[in-house]
Design a protein around this motif. Sequence first.
Motif, PDB file in Angstrom:
ATOM      1  N   SER A   1      70.853  52.925  64.886  1.00  0.00           N
ATOM      2  CA  SER A   1      69.486  53.436  64.823  1.00  0.00           C
ATOM      3  C   SER A   1      69.506  54.928  64.534  1.00  0.00           C
ATOM      4  O   SER A   1      70.260  55.678  65.173  1.00  0.00           O
ATOM      5  N   LEU A   2      68.690  55.361  63.574  1.00  0.00           N
ATOM      6  CA  LEU A   2      68.334  56.768  63.470  1.00  0.00           C
ATOM      7  C   LEU A   2      66.979  56.889  64.143  1.00  0.00           C
ATOM      8  O   LEU A   2      65.964  56.419  63.605  1.00  0.00           O
ATOM      9  N   VAL A   3      66.967  57.461  65.337  1.00  0.00           N
ATOM     10  CA  VAL A   3      65.736  57.553  66.112  1.00  0.00           C
ATOM     11  C   VAL A   3      65.124  58.927  65.852  1.00  0.00           C
ATOM     12  O   VAL A   3      65.768  59.952  66.074  1.00  0.00           O
ATOM     13  N   GLU A   4      63.880  58.916  65.379  1.00  0.00           N
ATOM     14  CA  GLU A   4      63.235  60.138  64.897  1.00  0.00           C
ATOM     15  C   GLU A   4      62.184  60.628  65.879  1.00  0.00           C
ATOM     16  O   GLU A   4      61.307  59.870  66.294  1.00  0.00           O
ATOM     17  N   ALA A   5      62.271  61.920  66.205  1.00  0.00           N
ATOM     18  CA  ALA A   5      61.328  62.555  67.127  1.00  0.00           C
ATOM     19  C   ALA A   5      60.628  63.726  66.451  1.00  0.00           C
ATOM     20  O   ALA A   5      61.096  64.253  65.439  1.00  0.00           O
ATOM     21  N   HIS A   6      59.498  64.118  67.036  1.00  0.00           N
ATOM     22  CA  HIS A   6      58.731  65.263  66.530  1.00  0.00           C
ATOM     23  C   HIS A   6      58.378  66.254  67.629  1.00  0.00           C
ATOM     24  O   HIS A   6      57.832  67.322  67.332  1.00  0.00           O
ATOM     25  N   THR A   7      58.654  65.898  68.890  1.00  0.00           N
ATOM     26  CA  THR A   7      58.331  66.746  70.028  1.00  0.00           C
ATOM     27  C   THR A   7      59.452  66.633  71.065  1.00  0.00           C
ATOM     28  O   THR A   7      60.294  65.727  71.000  1.00  0.00           O
ATOM     29  N   ALA A   8      59.429  67.542  72.048  1.00  0.00           N
ATOM     30  CA  ALA A   8      60.419  67.490  73.121  1.00  0.00           C
ATOM     31  C   ALA A   8      60.311  66.184  73.905  1.00  0.00           C
ATOM     32  O   ALA A   8      61.326  65.576  74.274  1.00  0.00           O
ATOM     33  N   ASP A   9      59.089  65.728  74.155  1.00  0.00           N
ATOM     34  CA  ASP A   9      58.900  64.482  74.891  1.00  0.00           C
ATOM     35  C   ASP A   9      59.455  63.294  74.106  1.00  0.00           C
ATOM     36  O   ASP A   9      60.129  62.426  74.670  1.00  0.00           O
ATOM     37  N   GLU A  10      59.199  63.279  72.802  1.00  0.00           N
ATOM     38  CA  GLU A  10      59.727  62.189  71.981  1.00  0.00           C
ATOM     39  C   GLU A  10      61.249  62.231  71.940  1.00  0.00           C
ATOM     40  O   GLU A  10      61.914  61.185  71.925  1.00  0.00           O
ATOM     41  N   LEU A  11      61.818  63.425  71.929  1.00  0.00           N
ATOM     42  CA  LEU A  11      63.269  63.543  71.925  1.00  0.00           C
ATOM     43  C   LEU A  11      63.856  62.958  73.207  1.00  0.00           C
ATOM     44  O   LEU A  11      64.854  62.221  73.168  1.00  0.00           O
ATOM     45  N   SER A  12      63.221  63.228  74.336  1.00  0.00           N
ATOM     46  CA  SER A  12      63.671  62.654  75.606  1.00  0.00           C
ATOM     47  C   SER A  12      63.591  61.137  75.578  1.00  0.00           C
ATOM     48  O   SER A  12      64.497  60.442  76.065  1.00  0.00           O
ATOM     49  N   ARG A  13      62.517  60.617  74.996  1.00  0.00           N
ATOM     50  CA  ARG A  13      62.378  59.162  74.894  1.00  0.00           C
ATOM     51  C   ARG A  13      63.475  58.566  74.014  1.00  0.00           C
ATOM     52  O   ARG A  13      63.990  57.475  74.298  1.00  0.00           O
ATOM     53  N   ALA A  14      63.827  59.279  72.953  1.00  0.00           N
ATOM     54  CA  ALA A  14      64.910  58.800  72.082  1.00  0.00           C
ATOM     55  C   ALA A  14      66.220  58.719  72.854  1.00  0.00           C
ATOM     56  O   ALA A  14      66.938  57.713  72.777  1.00  0.00           O
ATOM     57  N   PHE A  15      66.528  59.758  73.620  1.00  0.00           N
ATOM     58  CA  PHE A  15      67.779  59.758  74.371  1.00  0.00           C
ATOM     59  C   PHE A  15      67.776  58.708  75.473  1.00  0.00           C
ATOM     60  O   PHE A  15      68.824  58.163  75.838  1.00  0.00           O
ATOM     61  N   ASP A  16      66.590  58.399  76.020  1.00  0.00           N
ATOM     62  CA  ASP A  16      66.497  57.383  77.073  1.00  0.00           C
ATOM     63  C   ASP A  16      66.917  56.005  76.576  1.00  0.00           C
ATOM     64  O   ASP A  16      67.289  55.141  77.374  1.00  0.00           O
TER      65      ASP A  16
END
Length: 256
Positions: free
Chosen positions: A161-176
């Motif tokens: 998966s290439l998990v794409e984020a746009h905010t700090a919160d989304e980045l945390s969700r990606a790492f989760d």
Amino acid sequence: MLADLVAGAREDAERRRAERPLAVVESAALAQAPAIDALAALAPAERVKIIAEVKRASPSRGALAEIPDPAAHAALYEAGGASAISVLTEERRFHGSLADLEAVRAAVSLPVLRKEFVSDPYQVFEARAAGADLVLLIVAALDQPQLTELHALVTELGMTSLVEAHTADELSRAFDTGARLVGVNARNLSTFELDRDLFGRLADRYPAGTIRVAESAVKTADDVAHYRSAGADVVLVGEALVTSDPVATLHEFLGA
């Protein structure tokens, strides 16, 4: 805009599902040769790595390039030194298709990413059946249970998966989710505005062992150098490559 793109992609997937049921696509996916190890191909190295994108159009820029032969175009990317190929398969606004992905997969030895607005397991099975090694998952388009489920399926099928984020919160969700290949997209998918400095503001949030991908706002080698200096291991480039000599541009970007 993002909601419209996701809804349209899902409608198109439902149309394809009516023609080719899940059981058929799942069987085709499981019959594919094992996916290429994209994490190894994109692992941090002395110089930046590039995911080069086959992209005919976009909602923000309209038509970019005709690309009548996506396989030949992707072969130029491989010759130019790209580490992976991204193929837009969204039909309505990006003018892509799964046929493009299949053609590219047959033409190159690099990992191939299905760039799509994925929200349904059917689309993940389609990706593997077409030969994809990676699947884009956009955090903003998915709730956390969906994101976790889709990432797990991608992994189960041997892809990345290439998990794409746009905010700090989304980045945390990606790492989760446990994702190890995580991108920050400079383009706001609601307004389509660009913020080239967004990646740099979020780069220190990446845990050890994850690969840092910067996406969008790349026009010149200076942009690649900017992302590299901010900590990017990989830069995804589309428009700049389809609107120029791709081999020469890749050589320039890889020297940044």
